[in-house]
Design a protein around this motif. Structure first.
Motif, PDB file in Angstrom:
ATOM      1  N   ALA A  16      46.279  36.689  41.509  1.00  0.00           N
ATOM      2  CA  ALA A  16      46.342  37.335  42.821  1.00  0.00           C
ATOM      3  C   ALA A  16      45.978  38.805  42.647  1.00  0.00           C
ATOM      4  O   ALA A  16      46.342  39.434  41.654  1.00  0.00           O
ATOM      5  CB  ALA A  16      47.745  37.216  43.408  1.00  0.00           C
ATOM      6  N   GLU A  17      45.253  39.335  43.616  1.00  0.00           N
ATOM      7  CA  GLU A  17      44.836  40.726  43.543  1.00  0.00           C
ATOM      8  C   GLU A  17      45.121  41.396  44.880  1.00  0.00           C
ATOM      9  O   GLU A  17      44.922  40.795  45.935  1.00  0.00           O
ATOM     10  CB  GLU A  17      43.343  40.792  43.223  1.00  0.00           C
ATOM     11  N   ASN A  18      45.588  42.641  44.818  1.00  0.00           N
ATOM     12  CA  ASN A  18      45.861  43.416  46.018  1.00  0.00           C
ATOM     13  C   ASN A  18      44.721  44.419  46.179  1.00  0.00           C
ATOM     14  O   ASN A  18      44.810  45.550  45.734  1.00  0.00           O
ATOM     15  CB  ASN A  18      47.213  44.127  45.878  1.00  0.00           C
ATOM     16  N   ARG A  19      43.619  43.977  46.802  1.00  0.00           N
ATOM     17  CA  ARG A  19      42.437  44.822  46.900  1.00  0.00           C
ATOM     18  C   ARG A  19      42.647  45.972  47.883  1.00  0.00           C
ATOM     19  O   ARG A  19      42.011  47.010  47.775  1.00  0.00           O
ATOM     20  CB  ARG A  19      41.237  43.974  47.307  1.00  0.00           C
ATOM     21  N   ARG A  20      43.519  45.769  48.835  1.00  0.00           N
ATOM     22  CA  ARG A  20      43.770  46.796  49.848  1.00  0.00           C
ATOM     23  C   ARG A  20      44.504  48.016  49.269  1.00  0.00           C
ATOM     24  O   ARG A  20      44.431  49.109  49.814  1.00  0.00           O
ATOM     25  CB  ARG A  20      44.585  46.170  50.971  1.00  0.00           C
ATOM     26  N   LEU A  45      51.320  29.410  40.029  1.00  0.00           N
ATOM     27  CA  LEU A  45      50.405  30.500  39.682  1.00  0.00           C
ATOM     28  C   LEU A  45      49.239  29.996  38.840  1.00  0.00           C
ATOM     29  O   LEU A  45      48.109  30.456  38.993  1.00  0.00           O
ATOM     30  CB  LEU A  45      51.149  31.615  38.944  1.00  0.00           C
ATOM     31  N   ARG A  46      49.494  29.058  37.950  1.00  0.00           N
ATOM     32  CA  ARG A  46      48.407  28.518  37.125  1.00  0.00           C
ATOM     33  C   ARG A  46      47.361  27.787  37.971  1.00  0.00           C
ATOM     34  O   ARG A  46      46.200  27.712  37.607  1.00  0.00           O
ATOM     35  CB  ARG A  46      48.950  27.589  36.055  1.00  0.00           C
ATOM     36  N   LEU A 114      49.077  45.739  41.757  1.00  0.00           N
ATOM     37  CA  LEU A 114      47.632  45.630  41.952  1.00  0.00           C
ATOM     38  C   LEU A 114      47.134  44.214  41.699  1.00  0.00           C
ATOM     39  O   LEU A 114      46.229  43.745  42.369  1.00  0.00           O
ATOM     40  CB  LEU A 114      46.895  46.601  41.023  1.00  0.00           C
ATOM     41  N   SER A 115      47.730  43.534  40.697  1.00  0.00           N
ATOM     42  CA  SER A 115      47.291  42.164  40.424  1.00  0.00           C
ATOM     43  C   SER A 115      48.349  41.416  39.621  1.00  0.00           C
ATOM     44  O   SER A 115      49.185  42.025  38.956  1.00  0.00           O
ATOM     45  CB  SER A 115      45.963  42.154  39.669  1.00  0.00           C
ATOM     46  N   ILE A 116      48.303  40.100  39.723  1.00  0.00           N
ATOM     47  CA  ILE A 116      49.090  39.201  38.877  1.00  0.00           C
ATOM     48  C   ILE A 116      48.084  38.409  38.069  1.00  0.00           C
ATOM     49  O   ILE A 116      47.102  37.898  38.626  1.00  0.00           O
ATOM     50  CB  ILE A 116      49.975  38.248  39.697  1.00  0.00           C
ATOM     51  N   TYR A 117      48.291  38.339  36.762  1.00  0.00           N
ATOM     52  CA  TYR A 117      47.342  37.647  35.901  1.00  0.00           C
ATOM     53  C   TYR A 117      48.053  37.049  34.701  1.00  0.00           C
ATOM     54  O   TYR A 117      49.220  37.344  34.434  1.00  0.00           O
ATOM     55  CB  TYR A 117      46.241  38.612  35.434  1.00  0.00           C
ATOM     56  N   ALA A 124      52.525  35.481  32.150  1.00  0.00           N
ATOM     57  CA  ALA A 124      52.243  36.050  33.471  1.00  0.00           C
ATOM     58  C   ALA A 124      52.620  37.531  33.457  1.00  0.00           C
ATOM     59  O   ALA A 124      53.703  37.905  33.015  1.00  0.00           O
ATOM     60  CB  ALA A 124      53.039  35.321  34.548  1.00  0.00           C
ATOM     61  N   LYS A 125      51.710  38.360  33.917  1.00  0.00           N
ATOM     62  CA  LYS A 125      51.912  39.810  33.943  1.00  0.00           C
ATOM     63  C   LYS A 125      51.564  40.346  35.317  1.00  0.00           C
ATOM     64  O   LYS A 125      50.797  39.747  36.068  1.00  0.00           O
ATOM     65  CB  LYS A 125      51.013  40.506  32.906  1.00  0.00           C
TER      66      LYS A 125
END
Length: 160
Positions: A16-20, A45-46, A114-117, A124-125
């Motif tokens: 997930a990314e928070n582009r805004r 999430l995977r 900003l993001s979950i990866y 998960a970070k």
């Protein structure tokens, strides 16, 4: 001995990314934080589900929490499925938490994810940013700068 800090985090799969966030805030500093998840949350999430669009982080009781992030229920989960919008604990060092708490309290900054990866080890970070909000004029200048860079690229392609 302290571990060396990476400038770029080891992102293998961005979920997930928070582009805004980069449009709404001036990003001062970024941190990589682990996130405490249950089994069905990890599975969700995977599969690439999850959203951090309206989420934020807060420091409460010496711990850092990710609030209002949405990880939908796992489709094959049973009665042990998780709650989609529950607050999730972020795993940071005590010194980092104290520094973030001080910046938020004294300087009026905000903690924005900003993001979950998933990193190279499969953990998960969350990429967490210490940010200051932009006003309308700042947003207009950001748009103007982005449009000028786009126009610059067009000119260079045509003449270059």
């Amino acid at each position: 001995m302290a571990r060396p800090q990476h400038k770029e985090f080891d992102k293998v799969k961005t979920v997930a990314e928070n582009r805004r966030a980069r449009y709404d805030y001036h990003i001062e500093d970024t941190y990589e934080a682990g996130i405490m998840l249950t089994g069905t949350e990890v599975k969700s999430l995977r599969f690439g589900e999850g959203s951090i669009a309206e989420s934020y982080a807060e420091v409460k009781g010496g711990e850092c929490w990710l609030v209002n992030s949405n990880v939908p229920e796992f489709s094959h989960g049973n009665r042990f499925n998780h709650e989609p919008k529950r607050p999730r604990k972020l795993l940071l060092r005590e010194r980092e938490i104290a520094r973030l708490h001080g910046m938020v309290e004294r300087k009026g900054m905000t903690l924005v994810p900003l993001s979950i990866y998933f990193n190279g080890r499969g953990r998960a970070k969350v990429e967490l940013a210490l940010a200051r909000g932009k006003n309308a004029a700042d947003k207009r200048s950001t748009i103007k700068e982005r449009d000028w860079k786009r126009e610059q690229g067009r000119i260079l392609r045509e003449h270059g």
